[in-house]
Design a protein around this motif. Structure first.
Motif, PDB file in Angstrom:
ATOM      1  N   ALA A 176      16.817  71.603  63.473  1.00 50.05           N
ATOM      2  CA  ALA A 176      16.014  72.689  63.878  1.00 50.05           C
ATOM      3  C   ALA A 176      14.694  72.054  63.257  1.00 50.05           C
ATOM      4  O   ALA A 176      14.045  71.144  62.748  1.00 50.05           O
ATOM      5  N   PRO A 177      13.829  72.688  64.101  1.00 52.45           N
ATOM      6  CA  PRO A 177      12.160  71.754  62.947  1.00 52.45           C
ATOM      7  C   PRO A 177      11.700  72.428  61.821  1.00 52.45           C
ATOM      8  O   PRO A 177      11.213  71.150  61.720  1.00 52.45           O
ATOM      9  N   GLY A 215       6.687  65.637  57.609  1.00 53.02           N
ATOM     10  CA  GLY A 215       6.579  64.608  58.292  1.00 53.02           C
ATOM     11  C   GLY A 215       8.340  64.630  58.868  1.00 53.02           C
ATOM     12  O   GLY A 215       8.926  63.196  59.145  1.00 53.02           O
ATOM     13  N   GLN A 216       8.973  65.281  57.392  1.00 59.37           N
ATOM     14  CA  GLN A 216      10.418  65.084  58.090  1.00 59.37           C
ATOM     15  C   GLN A 216      11.085  65.068  59.904  1.00 59.37           C
ATOM     16  O   GLN A 216      12.617  64.651  59.740  1.00 59.37           O
ATOM     17  N   MET A 217      10.615  66.958  59.881  1.00 59.45           N
ATOM     18  CA  MET A 217      10.927  66.811  61.122  1.00 59.45           C
ATOM     19  C   MET A 217      11.109  65.204  62.110  1.00 59.45           C
ATOM     20  O   MET A 217      12.084  65.212  62.513  1.00 59.45           O
ATOM     21  N   LEU A 269      11.930  53.406  59.792  1.00 65.38           N
ATOM     22  CA  LEU A 269      11.901  54.367  58.811  1.00 65.38           C
ATOM     23  C   LEU A 269      12.402  54.332  57.706  1.00 65.38           C
ATOM     24  O   LEU A 269      12.823  54.477  56.301  1.00 65.38           O
ATOM     25  N   ASN A 270      10.427  55.138  57.603  1.00 65.60           N
ATOM     26  CA  ASN A 270      10.455  54.989  55.189  1.00 65.60           C
ATOM     27  C   ASN A 270      11.309  56.603  55.208  1.00 65.60           C
ATOM     28  O   ASN A 270      10.813  57.772  55.176  1.00 65.60           O
ATOM     29  N   ARG A 274       7.017  59.208  54.924  1.00 62.74           N
ATOM     30  CA  ARG A 274       8.157  59.262  55.847  1.00 62.74           C
ATOM     31  C   ARG A 274       7.501  59.107  57.134  1.00 62.74           C
ATOM     32  O   ARG A 274       7.541  60.225  58.117  1.00 62.74           O
ATOM     33  N   GLY A 275       6.940  57.587  57.116  1.00 63.31           N
ATOM     34  CA  GLY A 275       6.066  57.516  58.361  1.00 63.31           C
ATOM     35  C   GLY A 275       7.253  56.721  59.311  1.00 63.31           C
ATOM     36  O   GLY A 275       8.355  56.325  58.489  1.00 63.31           O
ATOM     37  N   VAL A 276       6.965  56.459  60.809  1.00 65.16           N
ATOM     38  CA  VAL A 276       8.007  56.244  61.593  1.00 65.16           C
ATOM     39  C   VAL A 276       6.992  54.781  62.323  1.00 65.16           C
ATOM     40  O   VAL A 276       6.131  54.651  62.678  1.00 65.16           O
ATOM     41  N   ALA A 277       7.805  53.140  61.935  1.00 59.07           N
ATOM     42  CA  ALA A 277       6.977  52.804  63.197  1.00 59.07           C
ATOM     43  C   ALA A 277       8.332  51.969  64.089  1.00 59.07           C
ATOM     44  O   ALA A 277       9.154  51.993  64.010  1.00 59.07           O
ATOM     45  N   VAL A 278       8.163  51.580  65.496  1.00 58.85           N
ATOM     46  CA  VAL A 278       8.508  51.434  66.726  1.00 58.85           C
ATOM     47  C   VAL A 278       8.006  49.784  66.784  1.00 58.85           C
ATOM     48  O   VAL A 278       7.167  50.191  67.535  1.00 58.85           O
TER      49      VAL A 278
END
Length: 656
Positions: free
Chosen positions: A307-308, A323-325, A616-617, A650-654
């Protein structure tokens, strides 16, 4: 077999029949702007393409498929059989499913069919053949989506047709009725059968149903629903041998034997709906992602629905935080997903799911929800090389579907002992320690794992018990929790003292189960740390095992047994989270298991796929991560390696 999509597939369920044609052109424009590369089409279109028996109106669907092709969007083409149209149930009311108490379910929802109904299968396969013949060479066709969420609404049917099919299944399993009597222990309560014709599904009865009968009916029901998929698979495989096949699983339950079903699919798909109100929903989601990745030996899987924002089917439907989605989508990728898709593309104006969020909400594209979709689509499209990569893990958690079903039957020492709770209790400490793991069957090859965790294996065959025993003998480390090794495949107790198949391995016997009352907490000491435990306790007598934890009365609660070249631990209760975390860390360290990345802030998850490291934070505040060596944040478009990464809330790094 590939899906014809470069990189991570991105899209959702597309239901253009809900909208006038003038909306379709806007759909294509918006999909291109959102980097949509694949959509699921036709899932609930049966009544639209066959409005009356034998009368077909495919012209509108031809236009849909052509629109997708012209815009470079792959079609995950559904077989349209998930919900029979009203004319079919009116003409053949006997296909409607029946509950255990004899109540016949009515049309008006979905999945209103008995899986054993030959009439349903006949009409369904007739439609599937027409669809496959019509679109076999269509350039948009990239993936077959057979059925939809099988078993979600109709996990079993108890009608007379199902009863006859059950008897056929039992004859194939047992050969003769005396073998069935032996397996089902029918001398108890005067249940002996003289003929298969006397056998019924476990319908509503006085007292308790026969547990072995219930277990076999659960096996049968999974196989019978699978038979519906196989009937459709045979047709599409015949006509389109190079187009891969999937079906989407809903939630995680024991209704369908995932491992058996996965054998019949080219790729596993899963519909994931974590609860935004639950601050630890991402942990349970992680468990399910590892479970579905493990269904085909670590092969990447497809997140077919999410779900968006909010869903519509809970009592209180929470919105997702900013930021959660994005975060949860990247978590799925980090744990093996090669597709990030949604239910659905455009939010319905009417119907039961009109308040279920969508990629294009009621407010339209000028909305934060759609802008977030566009941004995520662009991010996923920027890193196509992630697709196809796999993790390599040193820890496995054992899950067996037959054991899951048998564990949760009635007339047990405690109805509070549930498989999903046991899995999550033992998975959470690994997740929190950033120790990645696979979810495996006890029948799998375990030799590549440093540590195997068995949260519960109530039902175990002699063969699988031997496999676990030999794993330890050869040098493996095993952590097993209570009420394991109790019954065989027919739910008959393994004689010789609990847990008979594992007594030699564990160096102990369990003399008495002592389940705890609801809310009861007992004091326990494990490895020198004290705390509370809930749910279960038992009387353990050691037969060579070392006692490393005790209940308040001094009796053993935790043991360690050296066996062959390996070590087997046994835990006779459910410690609180901090105690179980400490125990898991201790056992993992001695097994030589290391985290994906050490020293992470609490709430930050690290995962690896191939050459990619995902951070993933899951916190609502920024977190800083120090790396062992410089890496480049390719998601942020950086070109200079760094040893320190700051993640926003809720941040992301790749990283690579």
């Amino acid at each position: 077999m590939g899906m014809g999509v470069q990189g991570i597939a991105f899209g959702g369920d597309y239901n253009p029949e809900q909208w006038p044609r003038e909306v379709w052109a806007e759909d294509m424009r918006l999909m291109r702007g959102a980097s949509v590369s694949m959509v699921s089409v036709g899932i609930f279109s049966w009544a639209q393409v066959e409005p009356r028996d034998g009368e077909y109106t495919f012209d509108w669907f031809d236009e849909v498929m052509d629109n997708l092709s012209r815009n470079g969007i792959a079609a995950s083409l559904a077989t349209m059989t998930a919900s029979p149209p009203p004319w079919l149930t009116r003409k053949h009311p006997e296909i409607l499913p029946v509950l255990a108490d004899g109540t016949r379910m009515w049309p008006g929802g979905r999945q209103a069919y008995c899986p054993s109904s030959s009439e349903y299968r006949s009409y369904a396969t007739r439609l599937v053949r027409l669809i496959a013949e019509r679109y076999r060479d269509h350039p948009a066709l990239s993936l077959w989506h057979i059925g939809n969420e099988y078993g979600c609404d109709t996990p079993a049917c108890y009608c007379d047709v199902s009863a006859a099919a059950f008897r056929t299944w039992l004859r194939a399993r047992y050969g003769d009725v005396e073998a069935l009597n032996e397996a089902w222990s029918t001398k108890f309560w005067s249940q002996r059968y003289d003929d298969f014709a006397e056998v019924l599904p476990p319908r509503t009865v006085p007292a308790f149903n026969n547990p072995s009968q219930q277990l076999d009916f659960a096996r049968f029901s999974s196989d019978e629903i699978l038979g519906c998929l196989l009937a459709e698979k045979e047709i599409v495989r015949e006509l389109t041998p190079n187009v891969p096949i999937t079906t989407n699983f809903a939630g995680y339950s024991h209704a369908l034997d995932l491992r058996r079903w996965a054998e019949e699919l080219d790729v596993v798909s899963y519909d994931s709906y974590p609860e935004p109100f639950d601050p630890r929903a991402h942990v349970e989601a992680g468990l399910t992602y590892d479970m579905y990745r493990g269904a085909r030996g670590g092969q990447p899987w497809l997140l077919m629905e999410q779900a968006p924002g909010a869903v519509n089917w809970r009592e209180r439907n929470a919105a997702k935080e900013p930021g959660q989605m994005r975060l949860w989508s990247w978590q799925a990728v980090a744990q093996g997903a090669d597709a990030i898709m949604y239910f659905q593309w455009r939010q319905s104006r009417g119907g039961a799911e009109k308040f279920h969020s969508a990629m294009v909400p009621h407010a339209g594209p000028d909305s934060d929800q759609h802008r977030d979709i566009v941004a995520l689509g662009a991010e996923l499209a920027s890193l196509p090389e992630i697709a196809g990569t796999r993790p390599s893990n040193d820890v496995a958690i054992v899950l067996d579907w037959a054991s899951w079903r048998a564990l949760e039957l009635d007339a047990h020492p405690s109805s509070d002992v549930r498989q999903a709770d046991a899995l999550l209790a033992h998975y959470s400490p690994l997740f929190e320690a950033n120790i990645a793991c696979d979810v495996v069957s006890p029948a799998d090859d375990l030799s590549g794992y440093r540590l195997v965790v068995v949260p519960n294996l109530y039902l175990v065959s002699e063969e699988n018990a031997s496999r676990l025993t030999e794993y330890v003998r050869a040098g493996g480390h095993l952590l097993m929790s209570f009420f394991s090794g109790i019954v065989d495949e027919a739910d008959r107790v393994h004689l010789g003292g609990y847990p008979a198949p594992f007594r030699e391995l564990l160096g102990l016997r369990v003399d008495e189960f002592r389940p705890l009352d609801a809310g009861q907490v007992v004091d326990v000491e494990l490895l020198g740390e004290t705390g509370g435990a809930t749910l279960w306790s038992e009387r353990i007598t050691t037969e060579g095992a070392e006692v490393l934890g005790r209940f308040a009365d001094g009796s053993p609660a935790l043991t360690r047994s050296e066996f062959g070249s390996g070590v087997a631990w046994y835990l006779g209760t459910r410690p609180g989270p901090s105690l179980l975390q400490a125990l898991t860390a201790h056992v993992a360290a001695r097994a030589g298991v290391e985290p994906v990345l050490a020293g992470l802030p609490r709430g930050v998850q690290a995962a690896r796929r191939g050459d990619f490291l995902f951070l993933l934070n899951h916190n609502a505040h920024p977190s800083t991560v120090d790396l062992d060596s410089p890496l480049t944040d390719v998601l942020a478009g950086e070109s200079v390696p760094t040893k320190r990464v700051t993640l926003r809330e809720r941040g992301v790094a790749v990283l690579r």
